[in-house]
Design a protein around this motif. Structure first.
Motif, short mmCIF file in Angstrom:
data_model
loop_
_atom_site.label_atom_id
_atom_site.label_comp_id
_atom_site.label_asym_id
_atom_site.label_seq_id
_atom_site.Cartn_x
_atom_site.Cartn_y
_atom_site.Cartn_z
N GLN A 270 0.82 -1.22 0.00
CA GLN A 270 0.00 0.00 0.00
C GLN A 270 0.86 1.27 0.00
O GLN A 270 0.43 2.33 -0.46
CB GLN A 270 -0.93 0.03 1.21
N HIS A 271 2.09 1.14 0.52
CA HIS A 271 2.93 2.33 0.72
C HIS A 271 4.05 2.47 -0.29
O HIS A 271 4.95 3.30 -0.11
CB HIS A 271 3.52 2.32 2.14
N VAL A 272 4.01 1.69 -1.37
CA VAL A 272 5.15 1.72 -2.30
C VAL A 272 5.35 3.11 -2.90
O VAL A 272 6.51 3.56 -3.06
CB VAL A 272 4.98 0.64 -3.39
N MET A 273 4.28 3.84 -3.20
CA MET A 273 4.45 5.17 -3.79
C MET A 273 4.86 6.20 -2.75
O MET A 273 5.66 7.10 -3.03
CB MET A 273 3.18 5.58 -4.53
N ASN A 274 4.35 6.07 -1.53
CA ASN A 274 4.82 6.95 -0.46
C ASN A 274 6.32 6.78 -0.24
O ASN A 274 7.05 7.76 -0.04
CB ASN A 274 4.08 6.66 0.85
N TYR A 275 6.78 5.53 -0.31
CA TYR A 275 8.20 5.26 -0.06
C TYR A 275 9.07 5.77 -1.21
O TYR A 275 10.14 6.36 -0.98
CB TYR A 275 8.41 3.77 0.16
N GLU B 149 11.84 10.75 6.11
CA GLU B 149 10.95 11.39 5.16
C GLU B 149 9.70 10.55 4.95
O GLU B 149 8.58 11.09 4.83
CB GLU B 149 11.68 11.59 3.82
N PHE B 150 9.87 9.24 4.91
CA PHE B 150 8.72 8.34 4.75
C PHE B 150 7.76 8.48 5.93
O PHE B 150 6.53 8.56 5.74
CB PHE B 150 9.22 6.91 4.63
N ARG B 151 8.29 8.53 7.15
CA ARG B 151 7.42 8.70 8.32
C ARG B 151 6.70 10.05 8.26
O ARG B 151 5.53 10.15 8.65
CB ARG B 151 8.25 8.57 9.60
N GLN B 152 7.39 11.07 7.79
CA GLN B 152 6.76 12.39 7.65
C GLN B 152 5.58 12.31 6.67
O GLN B 152 4.49 12.84 6.93
CB GLN B 152 7.80 13.40 7.16
N ILE B 153 5.81 11.65 5.53
CA ILE B 153 4.77 11.53 4.51
C ILE B 153 3.57 10.76 5.04
O ILE B 153 2.41 11.15 4.82
CB ILE B 153 5.34 10.85 3.25
N ILE C 190 -2.03 3.36 -1.65
CA ILE C 190 -2.90 2.72 -2.64
C ILE C 190 -4.06 2.03 -1.93
O ILE C 190 -3.84 1.09 -1.15
CB ILE C 190 -2.12 1.68 -3.47
N PRO C 191 -5.28 2.44 -2.18
CA PRO C 191 -6.44 1.76 -1.55
C PRO C 191 -6.65 0.38 -2.18
O PRO C 191 -6.29 0.14 -3.34
CB PRO C 191 -7.62 2.68 -1.87
N ASP C 192 -7.24 -0.53 -1.42
CA ASP C 192 -7.57 -1.85 -1.96
C ASP C 192 -8.43 -1.73 -3.21
O ASP C 192 -8.25 -2.47 -4.18
CB ASP C 192 -8.33 -2.67 -0.91
N SER C 193 -9.35 -0.78 -3.19
CA SER C 193 -10.27 -0.63 -4.33
C SER C 193 -9.54 -0.25 -5.60
O SER C 193 -9.89 -0.70 -6.70
CB SER C 193 -11.34 0.43 -4.00
N GLU C 194 -8.51 0.60 -5.49
CA GLU C 194 -7.76 1.01 -6.67
C GLU C 194 -6.93 -0.15 -7.22
O GLU C 194 -6.86 -0.36 -8.44
CB GLU C 194 -6.85 2.19 -6.34
N LEU C 195 -6.31 -0.92 -6.33
CA LEU C 195 -5.55 -2.09 -6.80
C LEU C 195 -6.47 -3.08 -7.51
O LEU C 195 -6.13 -3.60 -8.57
CB LEU C 195 -4.84 -2.76 -5.63
N GLU C 196 -7.65 -3.32 -6.95
CA GLU C 196 -8.58 -4.26 -7.58
C GLU C 196 -9.09 -3.72 -8.91
O GLU C 196 -9.28 -4.48 -9.87
CB GLU C 196 -9.74 -4.54 -6.63
#
Length: 596
Positions: free
Chosen positions: A247-252, A292-296, A306-312
């Motif tokens: 879920q956090h790949v883009m935040n990271y 920076e990741f924790r800040q985001i 990424i919400p579950d609904s968007e991945l699906e």
């Protein structure tokens, strides 16, 4: 395959229209060359040694038959320079004694894009309009941005796959396109993603490498490496996260890029890649990314989670094609016919062994079409070949193909019953070379024949080696081996990761070639990713094939055999070191010097 929606299609049409306006303003003098350069580069248009070069994006390597037909049309109708440009190019080439430069061709790159080398800029807007009709473009193929995301060519069909990476790649494609945070990075930035146990995407050689995995509780996430890259300083990516929730790949990634954007060198392009920053800062860089990741996530609320609904929603595009639903079983008669034909036809038997791989669906197969043959540069495909590939893709692979890291084409949805007719059709099209994974299945960049940055040509060297090793029995005896050729230190031919790597260098205005041994891209057959080691002085163009031959003869002498298993070239190099190979190759240099 992902299908562009109304927004995507309108965006591409508007982008093409915008480029046409920019081109016209440059042509009539309202935009200077300096003003137009970044605008054309943002759409994939370079100016190379002799003519413009267009790089077309192929996100995560996936192509439809309709897109292949449009690429064929671009090659046939537009990939031809003005007569005086081509005449000058041929004159320059004749002085070097090389073969004629091909026109009406496309070139598949190691990052699964497609390039054209001869399209005049005057026709550039027409080409962009044509590409947009099949959802293609040149966005994110140039400039200091996040480039086109590459992936495992067997994504979604490989038996060793943990999860399909394509939905994540598509979500990231949409997110990174025109993202202001990524529009002016210190240098270009490349991401590769895989969902399989075997790394067929060379992830650790990328600025960010993403590998889907499970944690101890079975949750899905990513193993994240950062700071890999080739060029003049080859570096294997540093592990930043053993496990990152998907879920956090883009935040990271945003955290990774923000820190790079803040501290990356902008005063020296040779030290501007993220690999230099990661290597120089070490743990400090990792700590800054985590902060920076924790800040985001904690302070900003994780805006790119990424919400579950968007991945699906996106996953729904990446399901087996409907055309396969009616063929759930294998016909015993077709299987028997294939078996009988393989007994009678050695080339078919070799093709089944080399070019056909297992599929997650037991009645399907993954088939590789090889473009590597005499008088054709690795990765090149003529307009006619592209048309014939489109025919094969429609007939045998439900309209879908994949471009590979090794510059071939994969058909991911071939029914086992269709292997014999597919082989016959591919043979008739000249695309059934049974050499996948062997010496002549080499990687090569266009080199000095086209690229203004190159120190030496790659294509003549590739052709000379291919001509020397035409005997399939000899190739099979040598066994699995990766040979990669680059025309300069920018490493577009990935020479660092070749079991044998060849690098073009300039020596007093002449073309010479440096040889490395023991590199690896990180695949199962090659083991952990690593850069090859230089074996000594460089070789002239006339000596390269002899040096390769001396290296391989040394390997055949030194390799061990245990039962049915012969030690591979890479295994032998790792066991005995490079010294025996250096001595063998140096004799070629000594003989040439004595003759001179």
């Amino acid at each position: 395959m992902y299908q562009y929606d109304k927004f995507d299609k309108a965006f591409l049409r508007n982008r093409a229209a915008q480029f046409r306006d920019q081109l016209e303003r440059w042509q009539d003098g309202r935009l200077s060359e300096d003003q137009f350069r970044p605008l054309r580069l943002q759409n994939g248009w370079y100016v190379q040694r002799h003519a413009p070069m267009l790089r077309v994006a192929v996100p995560y390597g996936e192509l439809s038959s309709a897109q292949l037909r449009v690429l064929a049309r671009v090659a046939r109708e537009y990939d031809e320079p003005e007569a005086d440009v081509y005449r000058r190019a041929l004159d320059a080439q004749r002085k070097l004694g090389t073969l004629r430069l091909p026109t009406h061709h496309a070139h598949f790159t190691t990052r699964t894009n497609v390039q054209f080398n001869w399209i005049p800029l005057a026709k550039a807007a027409d080409v962009m309009d044509l590409l947009a009709t099949v959802d293609m473009h040149g966005i994110q193929t140039s400039g200091n941005c996040i480039r086109n995301i590459s992936a495992d060519e067997r994504a979604g069909v490989a038996p060793d796959e943990i999860a399909d990476p394509r939905p994540f790649a598509e979500i990231m494609r949409q997110w990174t396109t025109l993202h202001p945070e990524f529009a002016y990075l210190p240098r270009k930035f490349k991401i590769a993603i895989t969902g399989a146990n075997e790394d067929r995407a060379a992830t650790e050689w990328h600025d960010v490498g993403l590998r889907l995995t499970h944690d101890e509780r079975g949750a899905l996430g990513f193993r994240v490496t950062v700071g890999g890259g080739m060029g003049r300083t080859p570096v294997i990516g540093t592990l930043l996260r053993e496990f990152l929730p998907w879920q956090h790949v883009m935040n990271y990634i945003e955290a990774v890029v923000r820190v790079y954007n803040q501290y990356g060198r902008r005063d020296n392009k040779y030290k501007a890649r993220i690999k230099i920053l990661v290597k120089a800062e070490g743990q400090r860089y990792i700590d800054d990314v985590e902060n920076e990741f924790r800040q985001i996530v904690d302070h900003d609320g994780g805006p790119h989670t990424i919400p579950d609904s968007e991945l699906e929603r996106v996953r729904a595009y990446f399901v087996p094609p409907e055309k396969l639903a009616a063929r759930k079983q294998q016909d015993p008669l077709a299987a028997a016919a294939l078996h009988d034909a393989a007994l009678r036809l050695p080339r078919l038997a070799r093709w089944l062994d080399r070019n056909v791989a297992a599929h997650r669906d037991p009645v399907l197969r993954i088939v590789t079409l090889s473009f590597k043959r005499m008088l054709q540069a690795p990765g090149d495909a003529s307009a006619d070949q592209l048309e014939r590939v489109a025919d094969l893709v429609e007939r045998f692979s439900a309209g879908e193909a994949r471009v590979t890291h090794t510059q071939n084409i994969v058909l991911p949805w071939v029914h086992a019953d269709d292997l014999l007719p597919l082989w016959r059709a591919a043979r008739d099209a000249g695309l059934a070379s049974a050499n996948v994974g062997l010496l002549t299945d080499m990687i090569a960049c266009p080199g000095g024949d086209f690229c203004a940055l190159a120190n030496a040509r790659s294509i003549p060297v590739a052709q000379a080696i291919t001509e020397r090793y035409q005997d399939l029995d000899e190739l099979e005896d040598i066994g699995a081996i990766d040979l990669h050729i680059s025309g300069c230190v920018n490493s577009c031919g990935h020479h660092h990761s070749g079991h044998i790597g060849i690098l073009g260098v300039d020596k007093d205005g002449s073309e010479w070639y440096q040889v490395t041994l023991g590199g690896s891209d990180g695949s199962a057959a090659s083991g952990a990713a690593q850069a090859g080691k230089v074996i000594g002085p460089s070789f002239s163009a006339d000596e390269v094939t002899e040096a390769v031959d001396a290296i391989l003869r040394t390997y055949l002498t030194l390799r061990t055999n245990a039962g049915a298993h012969s030690e591979t070239f890479l295994e032998t190099v790792r066991r005995v070191g490079i010294e025996p190979f250096r001595l063998a190759a140096s004799r070629v240099r000594s003989v040439s010097e004595a003759a001179a």
